[in-house]
Scaffold this active site. Structure first.
Site, mmCIF file in Angstrom:
data_model
loop_
_atom_site.group_PDB
_atom_site.id
_atom_site.type_symbol
_atom_site.label_atom_id
_atom_site.label_comp_id
_atom_site.label_asym_id
_atom_site.label_seq_id
_atom_site.Cartn_x
_atom_site.Cartn_y
_atom_site.Cartn_z
ATOM 1 N N MET A 21 0.828 -1.202 0.000
ATOM 2 C CA MET A 21 0.000 0.000 0.000
ATOM 3 C C MET A 21 0.867 1.260 0.000
ATOM 4 S SD MET A 21 -3.046 -0.977 2.661
ATOM 5 C CE MET A 21 -4.174 -2.335 2.368
ATOM 6 N N ASN A 455 -8.883 -5.779 5.554
ATOM 7 C CA ASN A 455 -9.037 -5.058 4.286
ATOM 8 C C ASN A 455 -7.753 -5.143 3.487
ATOM 9 O OD1 ASN A 455 -8.035 -2.766 6.312
ATOM 10 N ND2 ASN A 455 -7.509 -2.093 4.244
ATOM 11 N N CYS A 456 -7.885 -5.006 2.164
ATOM 12 C CA CYS A 456 -6.722 -4.839 1.299
ATOM 13 C C CYS A 456 -6.746 -3.399 0.814
ATOM 14 C CB CYS A 456 -6.731 -5.856 0.155
ATOM 15 S SG CYS A 456 -8.156 -5.710 -0.934
ATOM 16 N N ILE A 457 -6.294 -3.117 -0.387
ATOM 17 C CA ILE A 457 -6.225 -1.743 -0.856
ATOM 18 C C ILE A 457 -7.605 -1.156 -1.104
ATOM 19 C CG2 ILE A 457 -5.405 -0.243 -2.728
ATOM 20 C CD1 ILE A 457 -3.001 -2.021 -3.004
ATOM 21 N N ARG A 459 -10.771 -3.326 -0.727
ATOM 22 C CA ARG A 459 -11.879 -4.182 -0.327
ATOM 23 C C ARG A 459 -11.899 -4.475 1.168
ATOM 24 N NH1 ARG A 459 -11.240 -9.163 -4.614
ATOM 25 N NH2 ARG A 459 -10.129 -7.995 -6.215
#
Length: 513
Positions: A21, A455-457, A459
């Site tokens: 990120m 969470n990811c970037i 979602r």
């Protein structure tokens, strides 16, 4: 067993993405510093550029292993994450010292050559000469430290030695685990490294077709959230290639590229691994999709479709976020996703075939890279030509498939409505604090049905106890660009404000428990 393995892969995928990120910002700043370093700049500006470049490469790019170690340890830890961070960094340092000492006492220390330790199988990490595992070292140690932390963080001891229980006991255990790994990997890693080099040779011998396979697989894995398991090793490990740039050794396609743009005056050719980065998937392909969706929409709905797809196009071309445009058709017409993957891989293959030798990413990055790299090395005059070709290919493929099978995408139904079609809300609205998080909680089946939130970037990734309790209509009222369900795991596509949304959701749950 299959579901358990898939769940573990998805969990690891969302954890390992966290350090990346920060990579986008670092890459942009490195590109800026490379421009400032160019010879036509005033001396003071060149010095500022050199300072910024050395700062970022020395503190971030060259230290990816320790960053991954701490990040994975804290991400895997289920509680007491501050203590987990300490365990992570201490584990990394313990390994370095133990490995260096073992190589020393067993006379395995390599002798530096003309290019230092490059090619010897060893490297200097934080001042210690150790086995050169690159980013894999941080991934391995982070996973082990996180696992041990979860297993022993609440360990109770006899009252006489109670001060050493809990997370301090984890530190005690990791001393011996680190020593064990430092010794074992001195002998095991050279063998593993040989296997990696063999795999790299197979990929490289595949030529341009290898880039097609990479691009196609990248898109096919994205809906399952597993694409990071493919591109992470390519970008940051020897699987993406190895190179010596300006006397220093680098592994991974992105690491090599960043080193090259910072030392452009000292290189005579661009490393072939740039083929993984010559990706029009953020610019030409989204534009082609955008034009196709507008063209195939009913005349009375075209203005509404434009209002939806143009912000999504902007997110892809300038912020490297493709989910808003891709998720407009993934759920309603999965067949289009396959064709999109084919064109995606074709774009990488074509770029390699014609000899494009610069990173193609967002509009801003691509322009800056074109300025930095000499034309005879990068052949960036090909960028606008390939941009037009790939935009046209994506447009005509989508137009043909949509019309051939009469796919009911946005704007192609009589009762077209933004909310009913689960389309992307305004990004600014998603990042506001005044959100009804109870809609998400109820849509997920209640607090008692939620096992874990990550969470990811872009979602929210949520593990559930019973997926039959999910109510997507309620979740859609919260605002999202798509929902992916995989048995007891659900992904809600939010956008770049996803971390704020996750924190808000967790705070809401804690407040109302």
């Amino acid at each position: 067993m299959k579901d358990k393995i898939m769940s573990s892969m998805q969990k690891f995928s969302r954890i390992i993405i966290r350090p990346v990120m920060f990579m986008s910002l670092a890459g942009l700043l490195i590109s800026i510093s490379a421009v400032l370093k160019m010879e036509f700049m005033p001396t003071f500006i060149q010095q500022c550029g050199s300072f910024l470049f050395n700062l970022l490469t020395g503190s971030f790019i060259s230290q990816m292993a320790v960053i991954f170690c701490v990040s994975l340890t804290t991400s895997i830890a289920k509680t007491k994450k501050n203590d987990a961070a300490i365990v992570g960094i201490v584990t990394f340092l313990l390994f370095l010292v133990a490995n260096n000492q073992w190589l020393t006492v067993t006379n395995q220390l390599a002798t530096p050559g003309e290019y230092g330790l490059a090619g010897t199988g060893q490297a200097m990490v934080l001042g210690f000469q150790v086995v050169d595992m690159g980013v894999f070292l941080g991934i391995l140690l982070g996973c082990v430290a996180g696992y041990v932390f979860n297993k022993y963080h609440d360990k109770k001891l006899h009252k006489m030695i109670a001060p050493y229980e809990g997370t301090r006991f984890v530190y005690f255990v990791m001393i011996f685990v680190s020593i064990f790994l430092a010794i074992i990997l001195s002998y095991v890693w050279p063998f593993i490294n040989g296997l990696i080099e063999g795999l790299v040779n197979i990929i490289s011998k595949s030529g341009s077709f290898g880039f097609f396979i990479y691009g196609f697989a990248n898109r096919m894995l994205l809906p399952m959230g597993l694409h990071s398991l493919l591109y992470m090793p390519i970008l940051f490990s020897p699987l993406g290639g190895t190179a010596t740039v300006a006397g220093a050794s680098y592994a991974g396609a992105l690491n090599i590229w960043l080193a090259e743009i910072g030392s452009v005056s000292q290189i005579t050719a661009i490393h072939p691994s740039v083929g993984y980065l010559a990706n029009f998937g953020f610019t030409a392909l989204p534009l082609g999709i955008c034009l196709a969706l507008i063209h195939t929409a009913k005349p009375e709905h075209k203005s509404k479709v434009k209002a939806i797809v143009l912000p999504a196009l902007f997110a892809a071309m300038f912020a490297e976020i493709t989910e808003p445009i891709e998720f407009l058709f993934l759920f309603t017409a999965p067949i289009l996703w396959v064709f999109h993957g084919i064109v995606y891989g074709f774009g990488l293959m074509l770029s390699n075939l014609v000899g494009l030798n610069i990173e193609v990413s967002t509009v801003i990055k691509t322009v800056m890279n074109s300025i930095i790299i000499p034309m005879e090395l990068g052949r960036q005059w090909l960028v606008p030509i390939l941009f037009v070709i790939l935009t046209a290919v994506e447009f005509f493929v989508f137009k043909f498939v949509i019309e051939k099978w009469d796919l009911k995408l946005i704007g192609r139904t009589d009762n077209f409505n933004e909310a009913e079609n689960n389309i992307f809300d305004d990004e600014s609205e998603l990042s506001t604090t005044n959100r009804n998080y109870q809609l998400v909680v109820d849509g997920l089946g209640g607090v008692e049905n939620i096992k874990e939130i990550n969470n990811c970037i872009t979602r929210l990734r949520i593990d559930l106890i019973d997926d039959s309790l999910v109510n997507k209509d309620l979740i859609n009222q919260f605002g999202n660009s798509g929902i992916i369900s995989k048995k007891n795991h659900i992904q809600i596509v939010i956008g770049m404000g996803v971390e704020d949304v996750r924190e808000g959701l967790e705070a809401h749950i804690k407040k109302n428990q």
